[in-house]
Scaffold this active site. Structure first.
Site, short mmCIF file in Angstrom:
data_model
loop_
_atom_site.label_atom_id
_atom_site.label_comp_id
_atom_site.label_asym_id
_atom_site.label_seq_id
_atom_site.Cartn_x
_atom_site.Cartn_y
_atom_site.Cartn_z
N ASP A 39 0.86 -1.19 0.00
CA ASP A 39 0.00 0.00 0.00
C ASP A 39 0.89 1.23 0.00
O ASP A 39 2.01 1.21 0.52
CB ASP A 39 -0.91 -0.01 1.23
CG ASP A 39 -2.14 0.86 1.04
OD1 ASP A 39 -3.25 0.30 0.92
OD2 ASP A 39 -2.00 2.11 1.00
N THR A 94 -11.77 3.13 -5.96
CA THR A 94 -12.25 3.68 -7.23
C THR A 94 -13.40 4.65 -6.96
O THR A 94 -14.55 4.36 -7.28
CB THR A 94 -12.72 2.55 -8.19
OG1 THR A 94 -13.61 1.68 -7.46
CG2 THR A 94 -11.57 1.76 -8.73
N THR A 129 -13.98 -2.05 -8.21
CA THR A 129 -15.19 -1.84 -9.00
C THR A 129 -14.94 -0.72 -10.02
O THR A 129 -14.55 0.39 -9.63
CB THR A 129 -16.36 -1.43 -8.08
OG1 THR A 129 -16.48 -2.44 -7.07
CG2 THR A 129 -17.65 -1.29 -8.85
N CYS A 273 -19.89 1.88 -1.34
CA CYS A 273 -20.20 1.28 -2.65
C CYS A 273 -21.57 1.66 -3.20
O CYS A 273 -21.68 2.13 -4.32
CB CYS A 273 -20.12 -0.24 -2.56
SG CYS A 273 -18.44 -0.81 -2.29
N LYS A 337 -24.77 0.85 8.46
CA LYS A 337 -25.57 -0.37 8.54
C LYS A 337 -25.31 -1.05 9.87
O LYS A 337 -24.41 -0.64 10.61
CB LYS A 337 -25.28 -1.30 7.36
CG LYS A 337 -23.86 -1.82 7.31
CD LYS A 337 -23.62 -2.67 6.09
CE LYS A 337 -24.11 -4.09 6.29
NZ LYS A 337 -23.51 -5.03 5.33
N ARG A 344 -18.69 5.77 6.73
CA ARG A 344 -18.58 6.39 5.40
C ARG A 344 -19.96 6.61 4.78
O ARG A 344 -20.77 5.69 4.68
CB ARG A 344 -17.72 5.50 4.48
CG ARG A 344 -16.25 5.58 4.84
CD ARG A 344 -15.40 4.79 3.90
NE ARG A 344 -15.57 3.36 4.07
CZ ARG A 344 -14.91 2.45 3.35
NH1 ARG A 344 -14.08 2.82 2.42
NH2 ARG A 344 -15.10 1.17 3.58
N1 LIG Z 1 -15.69 -1.60 0.87
C1 LIG Z 1 -16.48 -2.52 0.35
O1 LIG Z 1 -17.34 -3.02 1.03
C2 LIG Z 1 -16.32 -2.99 -1.08
C3 LIG Z 1 -17.04 -4.10 -1.48
C4 LIG Z 1 -16.91 -4.55 -2.78
C5 LIG Z 1 -16.07 -3.85 -3.66
N2 LIG Z 1 -15.41 -2.76 -3.25
C6 LIG Z 1 -14.51 -2.09 -4.22
O2 LIG Z 1 -13.19 -2.53 -3.91
C7 LIG Z 1 -12.26 -1.47 -4.15
C8 LIG Z 1 -11.50 -1.15 -2.88
O3 LIG Z 1 -12.42 -0.70 -1.93
P1 LIG Z 1 -12.00 -0.39 -0.43
O4 LIG Z 1 -13.25 -0.10 0.30
O5 LIG Z 1 -11.10 -1.46 0.07
O6 LIG Z 1 -11.16 0.94 -0.65
P2 LIG Z 1 -10.30 1.74 0.41
O7 LIG Z 1 -10.36 3.15 0.02
O8 LIG Z 1 -10.68 1.31 1.79
O9 LIG Z 1 -8.80 1.19 0.17
C9 LIG Z 1 -8.03 1.50 -0.91
C10 LIG Z 1 -6.57 1.29 -0.48
O10 LIG Z 1 -5.75 1.40 -1.64
C11 LIG Z 1 -4.58 2.14 -1.28
N3 LIG Z 1 -4.00 2.72 -2.48
C12 LIG Z 1 -4.37 3.82 -3.17
N4 LIG Z 1 -3.58 4.00 -4.23
C13 LIG Z 1 -2.68 2.98 -4.21
C14 LIG Z 1 -1.62 2.61 -5.06
N5 LIG Z 1 -1.31 3.31 -6.13
N6 LIG Z 1 -0.92 1.51 -4.74
C15 LIG Z 1 -1.21 0.79 -3.64
N7 LIG Z 1 -2.21 1.07 -2.81
C16 LIG Z 1 -2.94 2.16 -3.10
C17 LIG Z 1 -5.08 3.16 -0.29
O11 LIG Z 1 -4.02 3.68 0.50
C18 LIG Z 1 -6.08 2.33 0.52
O12 LIG Z 1 -5.46 1.70 1.62
C19 LIG Z 1 -13.09 -0.30 -4.67
O13 LIG Z 1 -13.12 -0.35 -6.06
C20 LIG Z 1 -14.48 -0.59 -4.12
O14 LIG Z 1 -15.49 0.00 -4.91
C21 LIG Z 1 -15.50 -2.32 -1.97
#
Ligand SMILES: NC(=O)c1ccc[n+]([C@@H]2O[C@H](COP(=O)([O-])OP(=O)(O)OC[C@H]3O[C@@H](n4cnc5c(N)ncnc54)[C@H](O)[C@@H]3O)[C@@H](O)[C@H]2O)c1
Length: 450
Positions: A39, A94, A129, A273, A337, A344
């Site tokens: 990360d 994303t 996503t 999301c 929830k 968030r």
């Molecule tokens: N949170 C959910 O419940 C959920 C469920 C299904 C899908 N998603 C999708 O999964 C993806 C991730 O979601 P999330 O909630 O874990 O996001 P998040 O924002 O919690 O985590 C993203 C992580 O990526 C890191 N990051 C950013 N740029 C980076 C880079 N260049 N290299 C390495 N690390 C980097 C950030 O520091 C952060 O720790 C998104 O596309 C989201 O839509 C999320």
């Protein structure tokens, strides 16, 4: 080139250790896979290195500590670490702009860095996503930036994530993983990986774009289904029928391959999301001249719920002879929830703001949410205990129901509150017996659609 993964001892790197990445990483490590998490957030890496975890997901901090302790989970900011692994999972954020356009920064920088460290034989699995077409048009060319060719030298698959806050770690080992491969070999390698690494079933799609669309359809359906439940609740309230009874009976009816499955009404939709993915889909459709009016309608219906719930509280207080501007409302549960501390885009925030605007003195309590985050999001000091929040309250508003609230001594709480205290059930969805016992204690019960 035959992609690896026909061995037992595969190693994995997970790029992006946010909510999704850390859940995937610790689950794989717990299953005996050697995992390295990468990360760009150095403070996050420092914390995880020390075996700590800032995310409130039940069981996640324990698995981070366990993974670090066993040596199965390493974490770093150095992308060079991905070179030693067989599979690279990408789970960076994303976000979207107001108009639903993808903010590509995280995907772009992660894919660029990975491209520089890829080696032949690896399989890249993209989980974030994105609008359909992004993996092929944006991610693949960046991965090829280091000189390797996608489909020839390395494999690529898109595998959307379905986990939801509160039950993520159980779901990750239970829900099947949808797989869309760049080509047949990539898809097959990704399927083998999920089956071996997490012991889950897979659902193959014939293309990356189909798998990308599956994720958006999922959240389109959920948002829409909740909007349906919320509008039903408002309608049922107007005709004096219990929405939960109607939903339960409706859900008994077989339809197609399963049963009708109407979800439950509530304070509104939040989280990272469901508030963005429908707009991502809407935007992607609009760019192709397709108008997805159901996305807009569902979003509007769900976004109207916090105002509706605040109205229920204000009206309920007025019916008990207490004007809002002379009332004290104790909000129990602030997250978006049940059973998570995630604040968030929580719809409880606009409820609290509307109550404050109506002049109410609002006390806040959530045992799962981080007090610092509550201060930041809501701009007030949270109560340290439920008793402090409930003391002298004219209304207990349960806006998120956590399992530990079931341990609350409702009679003792009732003794602390004002007589006839309004009990607003925003998400507990209590059964008839519980409602009767609350009423028996002297609470005036109101629920959404009840
Ligand atoms: N949170 C959910 O419940 C959920 C469920 C299904 C899908 N998603 C999708 O999964 C993806 C991730 O979601 P999330 O909630 O874990 O996001 P998040 O924002 O919690 O985590 C993203 C992580 O990526 C890191 N990051 C950013 N740029 C980076 C880079 N260049 N290299 C390495 N690390 C980097 C950030 O520091 C952060 O720790 C998104 O596309 C989201 O839509 C999320």
């Amino acid at each position: 080139m035959r992609f690896l993964l026909d061995r037992e001892d595969i190693t994995v790197s997970v790029v992006g250790l946010g909510y999704v990445g850390s859940c995937v990483a610790v689950s794989l490590a717990d299953n005996g896979v050697d995992v390295v998490g990468v990360d760009v957030d150095a403070s996050l890496i420092e914390e995880m290195e020390a075996g700590r975890c800032r995310l409130k997901e039940p069981g996640l901090p324990e698995l981070v500590a366990k993974g670090r302790g066993s040596g199965r989970l390493r974490v770093t900011t150095d992308f060079a670490a991905i070179s030693d692994t067989d599979v690279v999972v990408i789970a960076v954020g994303t976000p979207v702009q107001e108009d639903g356009t993808l903010v590509e920064t995280q995907v772009e920088s992660a894919a660029t860095e990975i491209g520089l460290h890829l080696r032949a034989g690896q399989v890249v699995i993209f989980k974030s996503t994105v609008p359909p077409g992004t993996t092929r048009a944006l991610v693949a060319p960046l991965l090829e930036g280091g000189g390797l060719t996608c489909g020839e030298d390395f494999g690529l698959a898109f595998c959307p994530e379905r986990l939801s806050q509160g039950s993520a770690l159980a779901e990750i080992r239970r829900l099947p993983v949808v797989v869309g491969g760049w080509d047949e070999r990539s898809g097959a390698a990704a399927e083998r990986f999920w089956r071996a690494g997490l012991g889950v079933e897979t659902v193959p799609c014939s293309s990356i774009e189909a798998a990308e669309t599956v994720k958006l359809l999922n959240n389109w359906w959920i948002d829409h289904n909740i909007a349906l439940a919320n509008e039903l609740a408002r309608y049922c309230a107007a005709i004096g029928v219990d929405a939960m009874e109607v939903i339960a009976a409706t859900n008994e009816v077989p339809k197609g391959k399963g049963n009708i499955n109407v979800l439950s009404p509530g304070v509104g939709v939040g989280g990272s999301c469901l508030t963005k993915d429908p707009w991502m889909l809407w935007r992607s459709a609009r760019e192709r001249g397709v108008d997805l009016s159901t996305v807009v309608t569902a979003r509007e219906a769900n976004e109207a719920m916090p105002g509706y719930v605040a109205g229920l509280i204000v009206d309920g207080l007025a019916a008990l002879g207490t004007p809002a501007d002379r009332s004290r409302v104790a909000v129990l549960g602030l997250s978006f929830k049940n059973n998570t501390g995630d604040l968030r885009s929580t719809p409880t925030l606009p409820v609290v703001s509307a109550l404050r605007e109506a002049g109410a003195d609002v006390a806040l309590f959530d045992p799962l949410a981080d007090p610092d985050e509550i201060r930041k999001e809501f701009g007030v000091e949270p109560s340290s205990g439920v008793e402090g929040a409930a003391s002298g309250a004219d209304c207990l508003a349960v806006l998120a129901w956590h399992d530990e609230f079931a341990e609350l001594d409702m009679a003792a709480l009732r003794a602390l509150t004002a007589p006839g205290c309004l009990f607003l059930d925003g998400r507990a969805h209590f059964d008839e017996q519980t409602v009767e016992s609350l009423t028996g204690l002297g609470f005036t019960y109101r629920g959404i659609g009840r």
